[in-house]
Design a protein around this motif. Structure first.
Motif, PDB file in Angstrom:
ATOM      1  N   ALA A 352       0.835  -1.200   0.000  1.00 40.96           N
ATOM      2  CA  ALA A 352       0.000   0.000   0.000  1.00 40.96           C
ATOM      3  C   ALA A 352       0.871   1.250   0.000  1.00 40.96           C
ATOM      4  CB  ALA A 352      -0.913  -0.001   1.218  1.00 40.96           C
ATOM      5  N   ASP A 353       0.373   2.293  -0.654  1.00 40.54           N
ATOM      6  CA  ASP A 353       1.043   3.584  -0.674  1.00 40.54           C
ATOM      7  C   ASP A 353       0.099   4.629  -0.100  1.00 40.54           C
ATOM      8  OD1 ASP A 353       2.046   6.257  -1.935  1.00 40.54           O
ATOM      9  OD2 ASP A 353       3.630   4.830  -2.441  1.00 40.54           O
ATOM     10  N   ARG A 354       0.663   5.654   0.521  1.00 35.49           N
ATOM     11  CA  ARG A 354      -0.190   6.700   1.091  1.00 35.49           C
ATOM     12  C   ARG A 354      -0.800   7.583   0.014  1.00 35.49           C
ATOM     13  NH1 ARG A 354       2.635  11.655   1.635  1.00 35.49           N
ATOM     14  NH2 ARG A 354       4.838  11.501   1.047  1.00 35.49           N
ATOM     15  N   ARG A 355      -0.303   7.446  -1.225  1.00 37.77           N
ATOM     16  CA  ARG A 355      -0.834   8.223  -2.331  1.00 37.77           C
ATOM     17  C   ARG A 355      -1.791   7.389  -3.178  1.00 37.77           C
ATOM     18  NH1 ARG A 355       4.722  10.028  -4.959  1.00 37.77           N
ATOM     19  NH2 ARG A 355       5.282   7.994  -4.101  1.00 37.77           N
ATOM     20  N   ASN A 356      -2.626   8.063  -3.945  1.00 34.78           N
ATOM     21  CA  ASN A 356      -3.506   7.432  -4.931  1.00 34.78           C
ATOM     22  C   ASN A 356      -2.630   6.965  -6.107  1.00 34.78           C
ATOM     23  OD1 ASN A 356      -6.696   8.565  -6.330  1.00 34.78           O
ATOM     24  ND2 ASN A 356      -5.581   6.693  -6.677  1.00 34.78           N
ATOM     25  N   GLU A 357      -2.567   5.666  -6.342  1.00 37.69           N
ATOM     26  CA  GLU A 357      -1.705   5.133  -7.397  1.00 37.69           C
ATOM     27  C   GLU A 357      -2.507   4.826  -8.658  1.00 37.69           C
ATOM     28  OE1 GLU A 357       1.797   2.626  -5.989  1.00 37.69           O
ATOM     29  OE2 GLU A 357       0.242   2.058  -4.565  1.00 37.69           O
ATOM     30  N   PHE A 358      -1.868   5.042  -9.791  1.00 44.29           N
ATOM     31  CA  PHE A 358      -2.476   4.724 -11.081  1.00 44.29           C
ATOM     32  C   PHE A 358      -1.539   3.761 -11.810  1.00 44.29           C
ATOM     33  CE2 PHE A 358      -4.450   8.627  -9.766  1.00 44.29           C
ATOM     34  CZ  PHE A 358      -5.782   8.432 -10.090  1.00 44.29           C
ATOM     35  N   LEU A 359      -1.982   2.523 -11.929  1.00 44.10           N
ATOM     36  CA  LEU A 359      -1.147   1.431 -12.429  1.00 44.10           C
ATOM     37  C   LEU A 359      -1.449   1.166 -13.899  1.00 44.10           C
ATOM     38  CD1 LEU A 359      -1.828  -0.986  -9.415  1.00 44.10           C
ATOM     39  CD2 LEU A 359      -0.005   0.729  -9.608  1.00 44.10           C
ATOM     40  N   ARG A 360      -0.389   0.979 -14.706  1.00 45.05           N
ATOM     41  CA  ARG A 360      -0.570   0.675 -16.112  1.00 45.05           C
ATOM     42  C   ARG A 360      -0.854  -0.810 -16.278  1.00 45.05           C
ATOM     43  NH1 ARG A 360       2.655   3.905 -13.728  1.00 45.05           N
ATOM     44  NH2 ARG A 360       4.600   3.326 -14.730  1.00 45.05           N
ATOM     45  N   VAL A 361      -1.994  -1.093 -16.938  1.00 44.02           N
ATOM     46  CA  VAL A 361      -2.468  -2.475 -17.070  1.00 44.02           C
ATOM     47  C   VAL A 361      -2.938  -2.723 -18.498  1.00 44.02           C
ATOM     48  CG1 VAL A 361      -3.155  -2.686 -14.645  1.00 44.02           C
ATOM     49  CG2 VAL A 361      -4.799  -1.815 -16.328  1.00 44.02           C
TER      50      VAL A 361
END
Length: 414
Positions: A352-361
């Motif tokens: 988990a990260d404290r930031r909003n993550e946007f993962l390339r899928v």
């Protein structure tokens, strides 16, 4: 730091649609935004017509399967038939007006020709009233709205306008966007690569993104890493543009001059958001040397400013998530909300990260999502390989098989 939603809300609350509009011919309207409602000049279709090749009949004559009728007329598209008399049928072809007296069409596959006959047809079904008939005005009515102001004009919207009888459309002027790129390490493709330098991929990526939204894009090139050059570029960009976009120089290092330059030439309202990739995103405005009329009687004293990170994935993702909806609002389009879809992740995301993550899928053959193995913000091939992004909230993890929020790229590039 603001959350992604807080930052987007702040940007959109400041955006105001450009006021100027112009009348253009239909084929010049592609990719533009309607400035006013479009009303139909005609009924579409103009008359009741058939959606099938077959026979126009009176249902009272065909209540029993196997009814035999005399073929009294032939009506191709573009012709008008005469009154259909009792006991007769009209041979009719797709798009042709249904003759008076007929209340159904039987497609030719449900009819046969009686043996030895040349002017009769046997109707092998009992058609319902209205079968295969497209009613007059069922698509558009004369004087009714065909397209609404704020509509982004794609090929299908141009087709609707043409069917409504329009030859020209009143559209918003194009939003004018200037872009420049900071970094002494940057070279343009085709130039000798500097020692320790890189080619500027953000230039082509961002200019293409800007143009894909129907904007008028101005490329101001690569700006040296110094404060005076950055300030001069901002002044030049502000003069004739609605929005200035930069890439690079928005961090807090000694060679990052965007923040002090924008502060000196205007104002900075937002600095850094809690997302990954793309934390160093800046928003503000740059003063114009001369006020420019915006078409609504007011004076546009500033050009909006959005500073994007220099890492190529960060720059690309933040453009899609923040710059695109801001531009849509400037255009007068009400489409800023980013639509996500629940899809199955076929991978684990356990850190988990404290930031909003946007993962390339990427969507796989089984209908799930695969993860690009290297999620670094410098690996632009991850965006080329992928179909979209997974929106992973702060502090969130998931395992393979769970549903995640998927945002397709093709919904963000128009």
């Amino acid at each position: 730091m603001l959350t992604a939603q807080q930052a987007l809300d702040h940007l959109l609350s400041n955006a105001r649609p450009v006021g100027d509009s112009e009348m253009v011919a239909m084929q010049a309207a592609l990719g533009r935004v309607l400035a006013e409602n479009v009303n139909s000049l005609v009924d579409v279709p103009p008359l009741d017509n058939t959606s099938m090749d077959g026979y126009a009949v009176r249902t009272v004559d065909t209540q029993n399967p196997g009814s035999i009728l005399t073929i009294a007329q032939r009506i191709p598209a573009g012709s008008i038939g005469t009154q259909l008399e009792p006991g007769t049928a009209a041979r009719i072809f797709t798009g042709a007006p249904v003759p008076p007296g007929a209340d159904a069409v039987v497609m030719q596959e449900d009819c046969t020709t009686p043996e030895g006959s040349t002017d009769q047809v046997q109707v092998n079904i009992a058609p319902a009233v209205g079968q295969w008939i497209r009613k007059r005005g069922e698509d558009l009515r004369t004087g009714k709205t065909a397209l609404t102001a704020g509509t982004f004009l794609r090929p299908q919207e141009l087709g609707v306008a043409a069917s409504a009888g329009l030859t020209h459309l009143n559209v918003k002027r194009r939003v004018k966007v200037a872009a420049f790129f900071t970094g002494d390490e940057l070279s343009l493709p085709g130039e000798p690569l500097k020692l320790g330098g890189i080619y500027n991929s953000n230039r082509d990526t961002l200019l293409a993104c800007i143009k894909s939204l129907g904007c008028e894009a101005t490329d101001l090139g690569i700006v040296p890493d110094n404060l005076n050059a950055t300030r001069e570029a901002l002044r030049k960009a502000s003069k004739d543009h609605d929005l200035i976009i930069t890439s690079g120089g928005v961090s807090v290092g000694e060679e990052d001059h965007i923040k002090p330059a924008v502060t000196a030439e205007g104002r900075l309202d937002l600095w850094q958001i809690a997302i990954k990739p793309g934390k160093p995103l800046a928003f503000g405005a740059v003063r114009k040397s001369e006020n420019v009329k915006d078409g609504e009687g007011g004076a546009q004293a500033e050009a909006w400013f959005i500073g994007l990170p220099g890492n190529p994935v960060s720059s690309f993702v933040t453009f899609l998530l923040f710059v695109r909806p801001f531009i849509l609002k400037l255009q007068g389009r009400d489409e800023g909300h980013v639509q996500s879809y629940p899809m199955r992740a076929d991978f684990d995301w356990l850190k988990a990260d404290r930031r909003n993550e946007f993962l390339r899928v990427k969507i796989n053959a089984q209908g799930g999502l695969d993860l690009f193995p290297n999620q670094s913000s410098g690996v632009l091939t991850s965006a080329s390989w992928g179909d979209g992004l997974v929106d992973c909230p702060p502090g969130h993890t998931f395992k393979a098989g769970e549903l995640v929020k998927y945002i397709p790229f093709n919904a963000l590039l128009s």
